[in-house]
Scaffold this motif. Structure first.
Motif, PDB file in Angstrom:
ATOM      1  N   TYR A 171       0.791  -1.125   0.083  1.00  0.00           N
ATOM      2  CA  TYR A 171      -0.015  -0.068  -0.088  1.00  0.00           C
ATOM      3  C   TYR A 171       0.784   1.161   0.211  1.00  0.00           C
ATOM      4  O   TYR A 171       1.849   1.299   0.420  1.00  0.00           O
ATOM      5  CB  TYR A 171      -0.693   0.115   1.149  1.00  0.00           C
ATOM      6  CG  TYR A 171      -1.690  -1.045   1.501  1.00  0.00           C
ATOM      7  CD1 TYR A 171      -1.424  -2.345   2.211  1.00  0.00           C
ATOM      8  CD2 TYR A 171      -3.142  -1.365   0.872  1.00  0.00           C
ATOM      9  CE1 TYR A 171      -2.091  -3.437   2.116  1.00  0.00           C
ATOM     10  CE2 TYR A 171      -3.997  -2.325   0.992  1.00  0.00           C
ATOM     11  CZ  TYR A 171      -3.492  -3.386   1.748  1.00  0.00           C
ATOM     12  OH  TYR A 171      -4.293  -4.390   1.635  1.00  0.00           O
ATOM     13  N   GLN A 183       0.379   5.313   1.017  1.00  0.00           N
ATOM     14  CA  GLN A 183      -0.432   6.440   1.630  1.00  0.00           C
ATOM     15  C   GLN A 183       0.172   7.856   1.323  1.00  0.00           C
ATOM     16  O   GLN A 183       1.215   7.875   1.169  1.00  0.00           O
ATOM     17  CB  GLN A 183      -0.651   6.265   3.158  1.00  0.00           C
ATOM     18  CG  GLN A 183      -0.903   4.587   3.660  1.00  0.00           C
ATOM     19  CD  GLN A 183      -1.044   4.422   4.870  1.00  0.00           C
ATOM     20  OE1 GLN A 183      -0.820   5.247   5.906  1.00  0.00           O
ATOM     21  NE2 GLN A 183      -1.226   3.066   5.260  1.00  0.00           N
ATOM     22  N   TYR A 200      -0.351  11.732   3.364  1.00  0.00           N
ATOM     23  CA  TYR A 200      -0.977  12.512   4.402  1.00  0.00           C
ATOM     24  C   TYR A 200      -0.727  14.186   3.949  1.00  0.00           C
ATOM     25  O   TYR A 200       0.357  14.339   3.266  1.00  0.00           O
ATOM     26  CB  TYR A 200       0.094  12.352   5.563  1.00  0.00           C
ATOM     27  CG  TYR A 200      -0.235  10.922   6.293  1.00  0.00           C
ATOM     28  CD1 TYR A 200       0.118   9.705   5.432  1.00  0.00           C
ATOM     29  CD2 TYR A 200      -0.962  10.555   7.259  1.00  0.00           C
ATOM     30  CE1 TYR A 200       0.066   8.309   6.028  1.00  0.00           C
ATOM     31  CE2 TYR A 200      -1.018   9.340   7.913  1.00  0.00           C
ATOM     32  CZ  TYR A 200      -0.758   8.250   7.313  1.00  0.00           C
ATOM     33  OH  TYR A 200      -1.106   7.026   7.888  1.00  0.00           O
ATOM     34  N   LEU A 215      -5.185   6.238   0.555  1.00  0.00           N
ATOM     35  CA  LEU A 215      -4.383   5.119   0.396  1.00  0.00           C
ATOM     36  C   LEU A 215      -4.414   4.468  -0.937  1.00  0.00           C
ATOM     37  O   LEU A 215      -5.718   4.439  -1.413  1.00  0.00           O
ATOM     38  CB  LEU A 215      -4.220   4.225   1.357  1.00  0.00           C
ATOM     39  CG  LEU A 215      -5.382   2.959   1.752  1.00  0.00           C
ATOM     40  CD1 LEU A 215      -5.299   1.756   0.735  1.00  0.00           C
ATOM     41  CD2 LEU A 215      -5.149   2.725   3.353  1.00  0.00           C
ATOM     42  N   ARG A 227      -3.838   0.684  -3.240  1.00  0.00           N
ATOM     43  CA  ARG A 227      -3.045  -0.633  -3.016  1.00  0.00           C
ATOM     44  C   ARG A 227      -2.300  -0.941  -4.289  1.00  0.00           C
ATOM     45  O   ARG A 227      -2.687  -0.258  -5.347  1.00  0.00           O
ATOM     46  CB  ARG A 227      -4.265  -1.396  -3.022  1.00  0.00           C
ATOM     47  CG  ARG A 227      -5.120  -1.467  -1.650  1.00  0.00           C
ATOM     48  CD  ARG A 227      -6.279  -2.379  -1.630  1.00  0.00           C
ATOM     49  NE  ARG A 227      -7.083  -2.507  -0.297  1.00  0.00           N
ATOM     50  CZ  ARG A 227      -7.894  -1.680  -0.063  1.00  0.00           C
ATOM     51  NH1 ARG A 227      -7.925  -0.400  -0.952  1.00  0.00           N
ATOM     52  NH2 ARG A 227      -8.413  -1.348   1.209  1.00  0.00           N
ATOM     53  N   ASP A 238       3.433   1.071   3.223  1.00  0.00           N
ATOM     54  CA  ASP A 238       2.987   0.257   4.048  1.00  0.00           C
ATOM     55  C   ASP A 238       2.947  -1.131   3.497  1.00  0.00           C
ATOM     56  O   ASP A 238       3.126  -1.425   2.434  1.00  0.00           O
ATOM     57  CB  ASP A 238       1.257   0.489   4.365  1.00  0.00           C
ATOM     58  CG  ASP A 238       0.839  -0.358   5.148  1.00  0.00           C
ATOM     59  OD1 ASP A 238      -0.271  -0.389   5.679  1.00  0.00           O
ATOM     60  OD2 ASP A 238       1.544  -1.252   6.049  1.00  0.00           O
ATOM     61  N   SER A 264       3.336  -3.499  11.531  1.00  0.00           N
ATOM     62  CA  SER A 264       2.285  -2.494  11.189  1.00  0.00           C
ATOM     63  C   SER A 264       2.708  -1.228  11.017  1.00  0.00           C
ATOM     64  O   SER A 264       2.185  -0.116  10.953  1.00  0.00           O
ATOM     65  CB  SER A 264       1.106  -2.500  12.155  1.00  0.00           C
ATOM     66  OG  SER A 264       1.537  -2.369  13.389  1.00  0.00           O
ATOM     67  N   ILE A 305       4.787   1.944   9.279  1.00  0.00           N
ATOM     68  CA  ILE A 305       5.055   2.379   7.776  1.00  0.00           C
ATOM     69  C   ILE A 305       6.048   3.340   7.884  1.00  0.00           C
ATOM     70  O   ILE A 305       6.471   3.745   8.678  1.00  0.00           O
ATOM     71  CB  ILE A 305       3.655   2.979   7.210  1.00  0.00           C
ATOM     72  CG1 ILE A 305       3.251   4.286   7.993  1.00  0.00           C
ATOM     73  CG2 ILE A 305       2.512   2.200   7.169  1.00  0.00           C
ATOM     74  CD1 ILE A 305       2.117   5.103   7.507  1.00  0.00           C
ATOM     75  N   SER A 340      -7.230  -0.762   8.671  1.00  0.00           N
ATOM     76  CA  SER A 340      -8.334  -0.722   7.642  1.00  0.00           C
ATOM     77  C   SER A 340      -8.325  -1.352   6.327  1.00  0.00           C
ATOM     78  O   SER A 340      -7.424  -1.095   5.613  1.00  0.00           O
ATOM     79  CB  SER A 340      -8.614   1.038   7.325  1.00  0.00           C
ATOM     80  OG  SER A 340      -9.312   1.294   6.485  1.00  0.00           O
ATOM     81  N   GLY A 341      -9.034  -2.150   6.037  1.00  0.00           N
ATOM     82  CA  GLY A 341      -8.902  -3.342   5.254  1.00  0.00           C
ATOM     83  C   GLY A 341      -8.034  -4.006   5.491  1.00  0.00           C
ATOM     84  O   GLY A 341      -7.741  -4.712   6.618  1.00  0.00           O
ATOM     85  N   ASN A 342      -6.599  -4.032   4.516  1.00  0.00           N
ATOM     86  CA  ASN A 342      -5.407  -4.636   4.962  1.00  0.00           C
ATOM     87  C   ASN A 342      -4.217  -3.812   5.365  1.00  0.00           C
ATOM     88  O   ASN A 342      -3.209  -3.893   5.172  1.00  0.00           O
ATOM     89  CB  ASN A 342      -5.118  -5.325   3.836  1.00  0.00           C
ATOM     90  CG  ASN A 342      -5.860  -6.695   3.869  1.00  0.00           C
ATOM     91  OD1 ASN A 342      -6.355  -7.466   4.674  1.00  0.00           O
ATOM     92  ND2 ASN A 342      -6.334  -7.040   2.576  1.00  0.00           N
ATOM     93  N   SER A 343      -4.623  -2.482   5.323  1.00  0.00           N
ATOM     94  CA  SER A 343      -3.762  -1.369   5.513  1.00  0.00           C
ATOM     95  C   SER A 343      -3.592  -0.647   6.836  1.00  0.00           C
ATOM     96  O   SER A 343      -4.960  -0.548   7.345  1.00  0.00           O
ATOM     97  CB  SER A 343      -3.604  -0.365   4.464  1.00  0.00           C
ATOM     98  OG  SER A 343      -2.702   0.340   4.575  1.00  0.00           O
ATOM     99  N   TYR A 344      -2.732  -0.055   7.371  1.00  0.00           N
ATOM    100  CA  TYR A 344      -2.744   0.619   8.571  1.00  0.00           C
ATOM    101  C   TYR A 344      -2.782   2.140   8.490  1.00  0.00           C
ATOM    102  O   TYR A 344      -1.745   2.763   7.955  1.00  0.00           O
ATOM    103  CB  TYR A 344      -1.723   0.268   9.487  1.00  0.00           C
ATOM    104  CG  TYR A 344      -1.670  -1.151   9.956  1.00  0.00           C
ATOM    105  CD1 TYR A 344      -1.154  -2.220   9.330  1.00  0.00           C
ATOM    106  CD2 TYR A 344      -2.379  -1.580  11.169  1.00  0.00           C
ATOM    107  CE1 TYR A 344      -1.301  -3.655   9.849  1.00  0.00           C
ATOM    108  CE2 TYR A 344      -2.594  -2.783  11.923  1.00  0.00           C
ATOM    109  CZ  TYR A 344      -2.004  -3.867  10.899  1.00  0.00           C
ATOM    110  OH  TYR A 344      -2.233  -5.088  11.449  1.00  0.00           O
TER     111      TYR A 344
END
Lengths: 113, 114
Positions: A32, A34, A36, A49, A51, A93, A99, A101, B97-101
């Protein structure tokens, strides 16, 4: 080593134009990506985000693309406004099973009236 | 709305002092993070935590420690503050969230060590 680069520290454009920000990465295979927004003196705020299997994502005036071959994401703000002036950070991510990123250093966008 | 709060917006400490930065989140998130942000260097991860009493080193843990005794609270400790720890410190929490943070950040603490 793993690296994220946002193509410029600062970008100045005229109100009403489309702002395009670039995020490049090396030695990653993110699941992923993202984006910001960060205003001066504040913490970053999550925008959207995308995918790895998505080419494009839109949210209101924002559009993000993700090219895993080029290892690049483009972030567009259409019909830009002075209120869009801020620093924009990209983040990857999925580079590990954790978890956490990884953030780029950001591009400071200024929209002049 | 998720709220992440940090104990101070601005803090001035002397070299050698022990400094505590507190962070509280109100959304029952499993993961919490401490970053520092410096001009030109972006956000750098100091420590993170998956769960109560769990902690993992980030990219720059030297000179720092953390504590997570309760799920909603994550503390950053500078055992003996030094001038090179002058920085903006940001706390964040995240959820799946879904598969992402997605990460939710606090307002930051600007720490000056003199």
């Amino acid at each position: 080593s793993q690296k994220i680069e946002q193509n410029s520290e600062a970008l100045n454009i005229q109100e009403g134009k489309t702002a395009t920000l670039t995020c490049n990465y090396t030695n990653y295979s993110p699941a992923y990506l993202q984006w910001y927004r960060q205003d001066p003196g504040r913490g970053p705020v999550f925008l959207l985000l995308i995918r790895e299997n998505e080419k494009e994502k839109r949210k209101e005036r924002l559009k993000v693309t993700f090219d895993t071959t080029l290892k690049q994401s483009l972030f567009h703000i259409t019909a830009s406004q002075p209120a869009d002036s801020a620093t924009y950070l990209c983040a990857l991510d999925g580079y590990s099973s954790a978890s956490k990123i990884i953030f780029g250093s950001g591009t400071r966008l200024s929209i002049r009236p | 709305d998720v709220k992440v709060t940090q104990s101070s917006r601005y803090l001035v400490k002397r070299t050698g002092e022990k400094v505590f930065l507190e962070c509280v989140q109100d959304m029952d998130h499993e993961n919490m993070f401490w970053y520092r942000q410096d001009p030109g260097l972006g956000l750098r991860l100091i420590y993170f935590s998956y769960d109560v009493k769990m902690k993992e080193k980030g990219d720059i843990p030297e000179g720092y420690s953390v504590s997570r005794e309760k799920k909603e609270r994550f503390s950053l400790i500078l055992e003996s503050a030094s001038t090179n720890q002058t920085s903006m410190y940001l706390c964040a929490s995240s959820f799946l969230s879904g598969n992402s943070y997605e990460q939710y950040f606090g307002p930051g603490t600007r720490l000056t060590v003199t």
